[in-house]
Write an enzyme that holds these catalytic residues in place. Sequence first.
Site, PDB file in Angstrom:
ATOM      1  N   ARG A 113       0.864  -1.243   0.134  1.00  0.00           N
ATOM      2  CA  ARG A 113       0.016   0.019  -0.009  1.00  0.00           C
ATOM      3  C   ARG A 113       0.878   1.299   0.016  1.00  0.00           C
ATOM      4  O   ARG A 113       0.553   2.158  -0.728  1.00  0.00           O
ATOM      5  CB  ARG A 113      -0.984  -0.033   1.264  1.00  0.00           C
ATOM      6  CG  ARG A 113      -2.158  -1.217   0.983  1.00  0.00           C
ATOM      7  CD  ARG A 113      -2.782  -1.514   2.151  1.00  0.00           C
ATOM      8  NE  ARG A 113      -4.160  -2.207   2.002  1.00  0.00           N
ATOM      9  CZ  ARG A 113      -3.994  -3.547   1.960  1.00  0.00           C
ATOM     10  NH1 ARG A 113      -2.806  -4.178   1.676  1.00  0.00           N
ATOM     11  NH2 ARG A 113      -4.968  -4.181   1.558  1.00  0.00           N
TER      12      ARG A 113
ATOM     13  N   ARG B 272      -5.004 -17.453 -10.439  1.00  0.00           N
ATOM     14  CA  ARG B 272      -6.036 -17.016  -9.560  1.00  0.00           C
ATOM     15  C   ARG B 272      -7.410 -16.033  -9.970  1.00  0.00           C
ATOM     16  O   ARG B 272      -7.045 -15.116 -10.756  1.00  0.00           O
ATOM     17  CB  ARG B 272      -5.320 -16.396  -8.366  1.00  0.00           C
ATOM     18  CG  ARG B 272      -4.165 -17.218  -7.780  1.00  0.00           C
ATOM     19  CD  ARG B 272      -3.293 -16.343  -6.743  1.00  0.00           C
ATOM     20  NE  ARG B 272      -4.089 -15.990  -5.773  1.00  0.00           N
ATOM     21  CZ  ARG B 272      -3.647 -15.189  -4.527  1.00  0.00           C
ATOM     22  NH1 ARG B 272      -2.373 -15.090  -4.796  1.00  0.00           N
ATOM     23  NH2 ARG B 272      -4.562 -14.923  -3.732  1.00  0.00           N
TER      24      ARG B 272
ATOM     25  N   SER C 174     -13.145  -9.420   1.360  1.00  0.00           N
ATOM     26  CA  SER C 174     -11.647  -9.447   0.955  1.00  0.00           C
ATOM     27  C   SER C 174     -11.021  -8.012   0.847  1.00  0.00           C
ATOM     28  O   SER C 174     -11.700  -7.163   0.130  1.00  0.00           O
ATOM     29  CB  SER C 174     -11.761  -9.771  -0.696  1.00  0.00           C
ATOM     30  OG  SER C 174     -10.555  -9.375  -1.394  1.00  0.00           O
TER      31      SER C 174
ATOM     32  N   GLN D 271      -8.388  -7.117  -0.659  1.00  0.00           N
ATOM     33  CA  GLN D 271      -7.949  -6.699  -1.835  1.00  0.00           C
ATOM     34  C   GLN D 271      -9.109  -6.120  -2.765  1.00  0.00           C
ATOM     35  O   GLN D 271      -8.883  -5.051  -3.472  1.00  0.00           O
ATOM     36  CB  GLN D 271      -6.992  -7.884  -2.451  1.00  0.00           C
ATOM     37  CG  GLN D 271      -6.167  -8.349  -1.724  1.00  0.00           C
ATOM     38  CD  GLN D 271      -5.537  -9.844  -2.331  1.00  0.00           C
ATOM     39  OE1 GLN D 271      -6.087 -10.437  -3.083  1.00  0.00           O
ATOM     40  NE2 GLN D 271      -4.459 -10.216  -1.619  1.00  0.00           N
TER      41      GLN D 271
ATOM     42  N   ASP E  44      -4.610 -15.832   6.376  1.00  0.00           N
ATOM     43  CA  ASP E  44      -3.184 -16.195   5.765  1.00  0.00           C
ATOM     44  C   ASP E  44      -2.529 -16.959   6.798  1.00  0.00           C
ATOM     45  O   ASP E  44      -1.448 -17.659   6.713  1.00  0.00           O
ATOM     46  CB  ASP E  44      -2.489 -14.662   5.699  1.00  0.00           C
ATOM     47  CG  ASP E  44      -2.688 -14.212   4.450  1.00  0.00           C
ATOM     48  OD1 ASP E  44      -3.582 -14.609   3.680  1.00  0.00           O
ATOM     49  OD2 ASP E  44      -2.384 -13.066   4.176  1.00  0.00           O
TER      50      ASP E  44
ATOM     51  N   LYS F  95      -5.798 -19.124  -2.706  1.00  0.00           N
ATOM     52  CA  LYS F  95      -4.805 -18.143  -2.374  1.00  0.00           C
ATOM     53  C   LYS F  95      -3.559 -18.765  -3.279  1.00  0.00           C
ATOM     54  O   LYS F  95      -3.595 -19.150  -4.276  1.00  0.00           O
ATOM     55  CB  LYS F  95      -4.459 -18.373  -0.817  1.00  0.00           C
ATOM     56  CG  LYS F  95      -5.452 -17.785  -0.080  1.00  0.00           C
ATOM     57  CD  LYS F  95      -5.431 -16.232   0.039  1.00  0.00           C
ATOM     58  CE  LYS F  95      -6.627 -15.771   0.707  1.00  0.00           C
ATOM     59  NZ  LYS F  95      -6.600 -14.373   0.560  1.00  0.00           N
TER      60      LYS F  95
ATOM     61  N   ARG G  82       3.564 -19.877   2.359  1.00  0.00           N
ATOM     62  CA  ARG G  82       3.098 -19.994   3.741  1.00  0.00           C
ATOM     63  C   ARG G  82       3.097 -21.481   3.902  1.00  0.00           C
ATOM     64  O   ARG G  82       3.271 -22.178   5.076  1.00  0.00           O
ATOM     65  CB  ARG G  82       1.698 -19.042   3.985  1.00  0.00           C
ATOM     66  CG  ARG G  82       1.916 -17.857   3.756  1.00  0.00           C
ATOM     67  CD  ARG G  82       0.894 -17.121   4.545  1.00  0.00           C
ATOM     68  NE  ARG G  82       0.696 -15.720   4.046  1.00  0.00           N
ATOM     69  CZ  ARG G  82       1.457 -14.645   4.505  1.00  0.00           C
ATOM     70  NH1 ARG G  82       2.438 -14.798   5.344  1.00  0.00           N
ATOM     71  NH2 ARG G  82       1.435 -13.595   3.814  1.00  0.00           N
TER      72      ARG G  82
HETATM   73  C1  S3P Z   1      -4.397  -9.091   1.689  1.00  0.00           C
HETATM   74  C2  S3P Z   1      -5.637  -9.259   1.686  1.00  0.00           C
HETATM   75  C3  S3P Z   1      -5.871 -10.835   1.880  1.00  0.00           C
HETATM   76  C4  S3P Z   1      -4.716 -11.605   2.379  1.00  0.00           C
HETATM   77  C5  S3P Z   1      -3.616 -11.312   1.486  1.00  0.00           C
HETATM   78  C6  S3P Z   1      -2.999  -9.869   1.817  1.00  0.00           C
HETATM   79  C7  S3P Z   1      -3.989  -7.609   1.356  1.00  0.00           C
HETATM   80  O1  S3P Z   1      -6.447 -11.482   0.807  1.00  0.00           O
HETATM   81  O2  S3P Z   1      -4.976 -13.183   2.088  1.00  0.00           O
HETATM   82  O3  S3P Z   1      -2.404 -12.106   1.669  1.00  0.00           O
HETATM   83  O4  S3P Z   1      -3.051  -6.942   1.685  1.00  0.00           O
HETATM   84  O5  S3P Z   1      -5.175  -6.680   1.248  1.00  0.00           O
HETATM   85  P1  S3P Z   1      -7.901 -11.074   0.375  1.00  0.00           P
HETATM   86  O6  S3P Z   1      -8.073  -9.484   0.515  1.00  0.00           O
HETATM   87  O7  S3P Z   1      -8.208 -11.587  -0.963  1.00  0.00           O
HETATM   88  O8  S3P Z   1      -8.827 -11.918   1.350  1.00  0.00           O
END
Ligand code: S3P
Length: 426
Positions: free
Chosen positions: A27, A120, A165, A167, A311, A338, A383
Site C-alpha cells: 500500500r 487466480r 476481501s 484486496q 493467511d 490463495k 506459507r
Molecule cells: C491482503 C488481503 C488478503 C490476504 C493477502 C493480503 C491484503 O487477501 O490473504 O495475503 O494485503 O489486502 P483477500 O483480500 O483476498 O482476502
Amino acid sequence: MIKIKQLEQKFDIVIDEIASDKSISHRCAIFSLLSNKPSIIKNYLQAEDTLNSLQIAELLGAKIEKTDEYIKITPPKELKEPFDILDCGNSGTSIRIYSGLLAGIDGFFVLTGDKYLRNRPMKRVATPLTSIGAKIDGRENGNLAPLAIRGGKLEAFNYESKIASAQVKSAMILAGLNANGISTYKEPSLSRDHTERMLKGMGAEIETEENVIKIIPLKTPLNPLEITVPTDPSSAFFFAVAAAITKSRVVLKNLTLNPTRIEAFKILEKMGTKIEYLLKEDKYEPIGDIVVEGNDLKAVEVSENIAWLIDEIPALAMAMAVANGKSIVKNAKELRVKESDRIKAVVDNLNRCGIETEEFEDGFAVRGGNPKFAKIESFGDHRIAMSFAILGLICGMQIDETNSIQTSFPNFVELLEKITEVENAN
Ligand code: S3P
C-alpha cells in the site's frame, strides 16, 4: 529444498528481524502515487512481492530513491502510460489493488504475474470495476491475468461485495476516489483495514462504520506518507507457532497489533498458549510486541472472523497437528484461491506426516498426534513451505520448493537457524 532438524532443546529468544508487513508495504508503494509530494517509507519490505509493486510505481512514473534508512517515492505529476507490462509476480494484493487504481487513470495497462498468480480469480475485481465503467479484459472472459485495462472515467457506486476481501475493497476504494460522485462499499464482515487507515491518514475523505465505507472523490492530491512499516504479524506468527508447539518462549518485536491481523494469535491463546500484547505506539496502526510462551495445546474450532486470520491458517494447522483432540476449520473457502489451494496443500502434507485429517469444501479437520518426518510439497506457496518447516521442529522435515519464501520473508531460514539446524540443498 530445505531440511529442518528436529529441535534439541527449548528456546527463549527475542526476534526483532522479522520481515516488515507485506500488506502495508504494498500500500505504501501504491498510495504514494496519490500524492504530489515525496513519501518517506522506513522498513519497506524488501521481498519479491513488494519490490514488484515498487517497480510498477516506477514504471508509472514515480522516482524511487533508496537509502540505508528509508525509501523515498516521488510521484509523477500525472501517472504515465507504462511502456511495458506491469509484472506483479506472485502477488494478488498488487494486481488487484493496482487494477482499482489504473481503472480510473487515462491510459493502457497490462497487469500480469507468475504462473500461480495467472491462475487466480480476477473477476472479483474486474466485475465491480467493469460495472462502474472500467474497461478490463483478460483470459477466460476477463477472469485470469494477464489483465488489459483501458483506464478512463468511473461512475460512483453502491457496491455490496459477497466476500470479505481487503484486496477487492482496496481496489474499489481507489476506484471510488477517482469516480464522479460519492460511493459506498459494503463487505459481509470487516476485512483488514490498512487501506482505510492509511488513506485517512493521508487526508482522504473516507468514512468507515464497521463493514460499510463511504468514499468521497479526491479533489486535490493527498498528503504524502511518512511511515515506518511495522513487522508483519503473519510472518511473525510462524515463530509464535514454533514456540507454541515446542513449549518455548519468543518475544516478537514491533508488530502491527491491528485487530484485523492478530486473530490467529488469539486462537493460539485459546489452544493453551500464553500470549501477551504490549502496545508501544499508535500512528496509522497500533504497534507493539507480542510475547509467546508455549504450553500443552488443546484442539480448537475456528469458524468466525476468518478474514482476520486467513493467511495464518496453514501455520495454525501445525499447532492443531500436535494439539490434544480434533480441531476444525470452517467457513474458509477462500483458502482454495490463495497462492495455492491451501486446504488441499495442508491436508495432503499433514497426511504425509502421518496426521489424520478430513477435507471439507470450506476447511478441514485435524486430529492432533505425533507427526513424523516427511517430504513436503509446497505447491510453490511460501506459507505452506514455512508452516511445514516449523512443524519440522517436532519431527524433522524436508520441504521441496522453497524459493517462494522470497516473496514475503527472505530471512526466514536465517531466523529459523537461530533455533535449529537447517540444511539448504538447492
Ligand atoms: C491482503 C488481503 C488478503 C490476504 C493477502 C493480503 C491484503 O487477501 O490473504 O495475503 O494485503 O489486502 P483477500 O483480500 O483476498 O482476502
